[in-house]
Design a protein around this motif. Structure first.
Motif, PDB file in Angstrom:
ATOM      1  N   GLU A  70       0.487  -1.535   0.041  1.00  0.00           N
ATOM      2  CA  GLU A  70      -0.345  -0.477  -0.032  1.00  0.00           C
ATOM      3  C   GLU A  70       0.377   1.471   0.370  1.00  0.00           C
ATOM      4  N   MET A  71       2.478   0.987   0.074  1.00  0.00           N
ATOM      5  CA  MET A  71       3.306   2.228   0.376  1.00  0.00           C
ATOM      6  C   MET A  71       4.472   2.368  -0.268  1.00  0.00           C
ATOM      7  N   ILE A  72       4.651   3.192  -0.954  1.00  0.00           N
ATOM      8  CA  ILE A  72       6.434   3.217  -0.885  1.00  0.00           C
ATOM      9  C   ILE A  72       7.364   4.419  -0.619  1.00  0.00           C
ATOM     10  N   MET A  73       8.042   3.862   0.173  1.00  0.00           N
ATOM     11  CA  MET A  73       9.027   5.023   0.420  1.00  0.00           C
ATOM     12  C   MET A  73      10.051   5.127  -0.540  1.00  0.00           C
ATOM     13  N   VAL A  74      10.536   6.316  -0.900  1.00  0.00           N
ATOM     14  CA  VAL A  74      11.721   6.861  -1.452  1.00  0.00           C
ATOM     15  C   VAL A  74      13.152   7.510  -1.404  1.00  0.00           C
ATOM     16  N   SER A  75      13.922   6.752  -2.117  1.00  0.00           N
ATOM     17  CA  SER A  75      15.011   7.239  -1.288  1.00  0.00           C
ATOM     18  C   SER A  75      15.739   8.123  -2.130  1.00  0.00           C
ATOM     19  N   HIS A  76      17.004   9.168  -1.235  1.00  0.00           N
ATOM     20  CA  HIS A  76      17.076   9.385  -1.065  1.00  0.00           C
ATOM     21  C   HIS A  76      18.613   9.629  -1.729  1.00  0.00           C
ATOM     22  N   ILE A  77      19.003   8.216  -2.492  1.00  0.00           N
ATOM     23  CA  ILE A  77      19.366   8.240  -3.710  1.00  0.00           C
ATOM     24  C   ILE A  77      19.534   8.547  -5.271  1.00  0.00           C
ATOM     25  N   THR A  78      20.937   9.291  -5.752  1.00  0.00           N
ATOM     26  CA  THR A  78      20.966   9.704  -6.978  1.00  0.00           C
ATOM     27  C   THR A  78      20.457   9.183  -8.338  1.00  0.00           C
ATOM     28  N   MET A  79      19.254   8.547  -8.848  1.00  0.00           N
ATOM     29  CA  MET A  79      19.352   7.750  -9.920  1.00  0.00           C
ATOM     30  C   MET A  79      19.531   8.652 -11.282  1.00  0.00           C
TER      31      MET A  79
END
Length: 321
Positions: free
Chosen positions: A206-215
């Motif tokens: 139900e939820m996805i956390m997005v990281s601070h990695i620069t893609m």
């Protein structure tokens, strides 16, 4: 019936004890609170539940009460007293013990958290990590994307909570301390890192956390958490329509470039439905400014709040009238 400031606050999960006051909860109706180790240390299950109930009594829209109980080194509940508390293994150790143990561990974890009134666990980690010296190694189930996908699918089938840390943490350094840029190509992500997220989404995350990695291959200027292009990948290519949460903006990968206020506005403008707030006043100021400047529109805010309320509805925290 929500005021504009209540809708903005609904997008925030408070992390700072000084902000968790009856006045703030009653006036602003924030979206949630996260508990850390200190909130369990030396407490009984009943004491934690009593605190949760007192917090929820302040709310017209019930709070997400969250924790990142991964197991292994990232175990917040191990300080509980008064009964025998299960010891939860790290993802890598747990996966090695097989599916039956994963299911049992997840059921025990779910039962313990629910008994305390905790309704959201920021787990499982869906990252594929191959370097034993990498920051996220033990927190990842395997260096094989298919195995991580199997692990995520099993956990989510029992506990339909959140996945982290999209687009995949990989072997990168600790974003709590500094910047981290991933130089791999998009096809590598598609063949490896995205597989566990696709499995988790298919299983009902139900939820996805997005990281601070620069893609770098998608947006070389912004960390994933602040990148509209990365969020578009998650929404469009992976067809995720649940709640997107930015990883804690109070990390050096963000704060070395901008203030918490600016980061809040950028995070919402990038497509996050929710953020962690280490300073509720600063977060509200940044969100309000972003709305005034048109960086986010009222309709975009309404869409985010609807997703949050829909998740709370699924959890049984609110009921349709």
């Amino acid at each position: 019936t929500m005021t504009m400031e209540q809708k903005l606050a609904q997008c925030m999960i408070l992390t700072n004890e000084k902000d968790i006051t009856a006045g703030n909860l009653q006036r602003y109706q924030p979206g949630g609170i996260i508990f850390f180790g200190v909130d369990f240390q030396g407490k009984t299950v009943e004491q934690v539940r009593t605190r949760v109930e007192s917090l929820q009594q302040c709310m017209r829209v019930p709070l997400f009460i969250g924790v990142d109980e991964e197991g292994g080194e990232i175990s917040r509940v191990k300080g509980l007293i008064g009964e025998e508390i299960p010891v939860f293994d790290s993802a890598r150790l747990l996966y090695a013990k097989g599916e039956a143990k994963i299911i049992k561990d997840t059921e025990q974890k779910t039962d313990l958290l629910q008994r305390m009134g905790i309704n959201l666990n920021f787990d499982p980690v869906a990252d594929v990590v191959t370097d034993p010296n990498a920051y996220m190694y033990d927190r990842s189930a395997s260096d094989d994307p298919e195995k991580v996908a199997d692990y995520v699918e099993t956990v989510i089938s029992v506990m339909k909570d959140s996945l982290k840390h999209f687009p995949g943490y990989g072997n990168n350094g600790n974003t709590h301390a500094t910047f981290a840029t991933d130089h791999r190509g998009l096809e590598t992500y598609r063949k490896q890192d995205f597989l566990p997220y696709e499995a988790g989404i298919a299983s009902g995350a139900e939820m996805i956390m997005v990281s601070h990695i620069t893609m770098e291959c998608v947006d070389e200027e912004n960390p994933a958490s602040l990148s509209l292009a990365v969020h578009d990948l998650l929404r469009d290519e992976l067809a995720f329509d649940g709640v997107i949460l930015a990883d804690d903006l109070n990390m050096q990968a963000v704060l070395k470039k901008m203030s918490l206020e600016e980061a809040t506005g950028k995070a919402l403008a990038a497509g996050n439905d929710m953020i962690f707030s280490a300073d509720f006043g600063a977060s509200m100021k940044g969100a309000t400014e972003a709305l005034k400047k048109g960086e986010i529109t009222e309709e975009e805010l309404n869409v985010a709040v609807r997703r949050i309320l829909r998740y709370k509805l699924h959890l049984g925290l609110i009921e349709m009238e």
